[in-house]
Enzyme design. Structure first.
Site, PDB file in Angstrom:
ATOM      1  N   CYS A 111       0.647  -1.267   0.034  1.00 19.10           N
ATOM      2  CA  CYS A 111       0.189   0.223  -0.015  1.00 19.10           C
ATOM      3  C   CYS A 111       1.018   1.107  -0.429  1.00 19.10           C
ATOM      4  CB  CYS A 111      -1.006  -0.044   1.769  1.00 19.10           C
ATOM      5  SG  CYS A 111      -2.201   1.206   1.512  1.00 19.10           S
ATOM      6  N   CYS A 143      -1.141   5.873   6.623  1.00 18.38           N
ATOM      7  CA  CYS A 143      -2.612   5.931   6.921  1.00 18.38           C
ATOM      8  C   CYS A 143      -2.512   5.050   8.013  1.00 18.38           C
ATOM      9  CB  CYS A 143      -3.284   4.922   6.110  1.00 18.38           C
ATOM     10  SG  CYS A 143      -4.658   3.829   6.610  1.00 18.38           S
ATOM     11  N   GLN A 164     -19.645  -9.686  10.512  1.00 15.33           N
ATOM     12  CA  GLN A 164     -18.131  -9.596  10.522  1.00 15.33           C
ATOM     13  C   GLN A 164     -17.710  -9.805   8.951  1.00 15.33           C
ATOM     14  OE1 GLN A 164     -16.097 -10.249  13.287  1.00 15.33           O
ATOM     15  NE2 GLN A 164     -17.129 -11.619  14.629  1.00 15.33           N
ATOM     16  N   ASP A 184     -30.872 -10.312  21.472  1.00 18.15           N
ATOM     17  CA  ASP A 184     -30.082  -8.777  21.199  1.00 18.15           C
ATOM     18  C   ASP A 184     -30.563  -7.918  21.267  1.00 18.15           C
ATOM     19  OD1 ASP A 184     -27.493  -8.658  19.385  1.00 18.15           O
ATOM     20  OD2 ASP A 184     -28.941  -6.777  19.207  1.00 18.15           O
ATOM     21  N   ASP A 206     -20.772 -12.662  22.248  1.00 22.36           N
ATOM     22  CA  ASP A 206     -19.869 -11.810  21.387  1.00 22.36           C
ATOM     23  C   ASP A 206     -20.646 -10.129  21.554  1.00 22.36           C
ATOM     24  OD1 ASP A 206     -18.250 -11.330  19.154  1.00 22.36           O
ATOM     25  OD2 ASP A 206     -19.482 -12.083  17.983  1.00 22.36           O
ATOM     26  N   CYS A 224     -13.710  -9.513  20.053  1.00 20.87           N
ATOM     27  CA  CYS A 224     -12.463  -8.606  19.130  1.00 20.87           C
ATOM     28  C   CYS A 224     -11.438  -7.136  20.215  1.00 20.87           C
ATOM     29  CB  CYS A 224     -13.643  -7.557  18.291  1.00 20.87           C
ATOM     30  SG  CYS A 224     -15.009  -6.394  18.989  1.00 20.87           S
TER      31      CYS A 224
END
EC number: 2.1.1.35
Length: 576
Positions: free
Chosen positions: A163, A169, A367, A425, A474, A501
């Site tokens: 890149c 970045c 995801q 949820d 999760d 995550c």
């Protein structure tokens, strides 16, 4: 695009990255959180159990402390406080390690100072000229730019960089590192997370498994959200004062420059899929053509969508394919995958995980690395139940509760293993998508159903016996809140699989599940833990970056109260 490594010419006196000098830029502001809620996370005054939020500040500080301790031991002498260099002063630094935040940590070569320098885009063994822009004297670290690479690390291979924006970045940190090295480093991130944030003794933490790599190291991201800022003279008060600003020229469209709030122009992002990269090019042209319609900044959505076509039904000619520059065709054995980029957040997108089909609004969470999802979901399938009947001394596990279920990824891919599967949820729109996805995949409501519920009352409607139930978790990056964890401990399922995550908040939460929660009885006595960690490992959902996804499998230890310990105790635990 510049050739690989073009942005990394730092050995022969050239700047490591062709970015403006610090003296030419506006202030970066503080490295620390400005927002109180973000800064405190679950470690605020009202939370008595979760004392950390796994922020970059906390993670970095632990790594700084560890580096100073290791250097002192190796050299058999302590580093001492010395006057710090002035802002924008350049110093020579040797990098000793990479922090769990993705930045290199180093020490000055010409002093015995106890100040650690945090320098992005570096590897252990690099010797660099660094320009200081922020000191944190109490915390013993300073933020600095990598101005010039003097001696490259033996781990560095700049030919790997794909890149032209790398080292400017903020998206990627590790393109100069071989992929095996990246995976090994991410294993240490998981190890340090549990060492520093679980509050568990070492004997309760199993050996961390090797990080499972992504089949694709580039071209994997199915979603990107480049943005551009408003006109330079725009003010927050414009709306109240009915002031309409106009762009005099096309603003940079892309992502944040590392360590700043400035947006840099990104014409192409090689970690995006081919369809997303085509969409980025198209959207950039659209913004340019329609710039007169914009009076403030905006975020662009680029989301890949897949149409699966049987080869027997695929009749598009080569000429037709060549004429459609917005379509990417992939050969998938018996099928052809026709991929396009969707930019309307309310439009529906389709993804395939093996033979499972998921349809969601383009702007909804799913995801972002489809290439690793088959490997990931298969790992969960292999670990969510006891490895063998010899490992299970209690009743057979028949039920799945998928907390934070979203649009049903785990509930649907795991439902065949259980008599009943329940996805929960807080988002009603996610539940709508999940029910639709279950129908699309031929899963009847008797096998899998979904309900919308607030975390504060998540287990009120649970009917399955805890000893026959596994709970899948999760949560978002902030992890679970205390109310949810109290309910989970009170409910006491036979097994828990925790995907995250943010392995630092995961370690914090698992620490209280294994070590116990103050004032909460999970069937083993007040404040006693009820679980042991069966396995821990990381998944590399985002190659070239410092992120790692953690998967922890817990099993309930024998000897606790199993029967009659469901609703009343849960309520008492929540009230405390």
């Amino acid at each position: 695009m510049a050739p690989p490594g073009a942005a990394n010419q730092g050995v022969n006196g050239k700047r490591y990255a062709e970015t403006p000098l610090r003296s030419e830029e506006e202030s970066r502001g503080s490295y620390k959180f400005k927002n109180k809620r973000m800064r405190k996370g679950h470690g605020g005054e009202q939370n008595q159990i979760l004392k950390t939020n796994g922020s970059n500040e906390e993670v970095l500080l632990e790594d700084v402390i560890a580096l100073l301790k290791s250097v002192n031991l190796e050299r058999e002498k302590k580093r001492v406080p010395e006057p710090l260099p002035e802002r924008l002063e350049e110093v020579e630094v040797t990098i000793h390690t990479i922090s769990s935040t993705g930045d290199g940590l180093g020490l000055r070569n010409d002093t015995n100072s106890d100040q650690v320098y945090v320098i992005p885009f570096t590897a252990p063994g690099d010797v660099v000229t660094a320009k200081i822009f922020k000191h944190f004297e109490q915390e013993k670290y300073s933020m600095a730019d990598n101005v010039k690479l003097l001696t490259p690390s033996p781990y560095r291979d700049d030919s790997l960089v794909k890149c032209q924006y790398f080292a400017s970045c903020s998206g990627c940190q590790f393109q100069m590192l071989p992929y095996n090295y990246q995976l090994a480093h991410k294993k240490t991130i998981v190890e340090k997370a549990y060492k520093n944030f679980s509050n568990l003794p070492p004997e309760l933490i199993p050996v961390i498994g090797d990080t499972i790599g992504s089949p694709l190291q580039y071209g994997y991201r199915t979603k990107l959200t480049p943005h551009f800022d408003g006109p330079p003279d725009a003010r927050r008060s414009d709306g109240r004062n009915n002031i309409i600003r106009k762009f005099e020229k096309l603003p940079p469209i892309g992502f944040m420059k590392k360590g700043t709030r400035a947006t840099i122009d990104i014409e192409d992002c090689p970690i995006g899929t081919d369809a997303v990269r085509i969409g980025n090019k198209r959207e950039r042209k659209r913004v340019k053509d329609e710039l007169h319609k914009y009076h403030k900044g905006a975020t662009l959505l680029l989301r890949e969508s897949t149409e699966r076509i049987s080869k027997a039904d695929y009749e598009v000619s080569k000429e037709d394919l060549e004429n459609d520059e917005n379509v990417v065709i992939e050969d998938r054995g018996d099928f052809v995958h026709k991929k396009t980029c969707v930019t309307n957040p309310n439009a529906q997108t389709t993804e395939y995980v093996d033979d499972f089909n998921f349809v969601n609004p383009a702007g909804a969470f799913f995801q972002n690395n489809n290439s690793i999802l088959p490997v990931f979901t298969q790992y969960i399938r292999e670990h969510i139940l006891p490895l063998s009947t010899l490992d299970s001394t209690g009743p057979k596990i028949k039920h799945l509760i998928d907390a934070y279920s979203g649009s049903g990824l785990f509930t649907i891919t795991l439902s065949s293993l259980f008599t009943t599967s329940l996805g929960i949820d807080i988002s009603a729109s996610s539940i709508t998508s999940a029910n639709n996805n279950a129908t699309i995949n031929g899963i009847p409501p008797t096998s899998a159903k979904f309900i919308a519920a607030d975390a504060a009352a998540l287990f009120n409607s649970i009917e399955s016996p805890p000893a026959e139930t596994v709970v899948m978790i999760d949560p978002p990056r902030k992890g679970c809140d205390e109310s949810f964890l109290k309910q989970l401990v009170g409910y006491g399922p036979a097994r828990i699989v925790y995907v995250s995550c943010n392995v630092h908040t995961q370690a914090r939460d698992i620490g209280v599940l294994v070590g116990g929660m103050k004032g909460v009885d999970g069937g083993f006595g007040v404040g006693k833990g009820g679980y042991e960690i069966e396995s821990l490992c990381g998944f590399d959902f985002f190659p070239q970056t410092g992120h790692v996804e953690g998967v922890a499998v817990l099993k309930r230890i024998a000897g606790g109260v199993e029967e009659g310990y469901k609703h009343g105790v849960v309520e008492d635990a929540v009230k405390e």
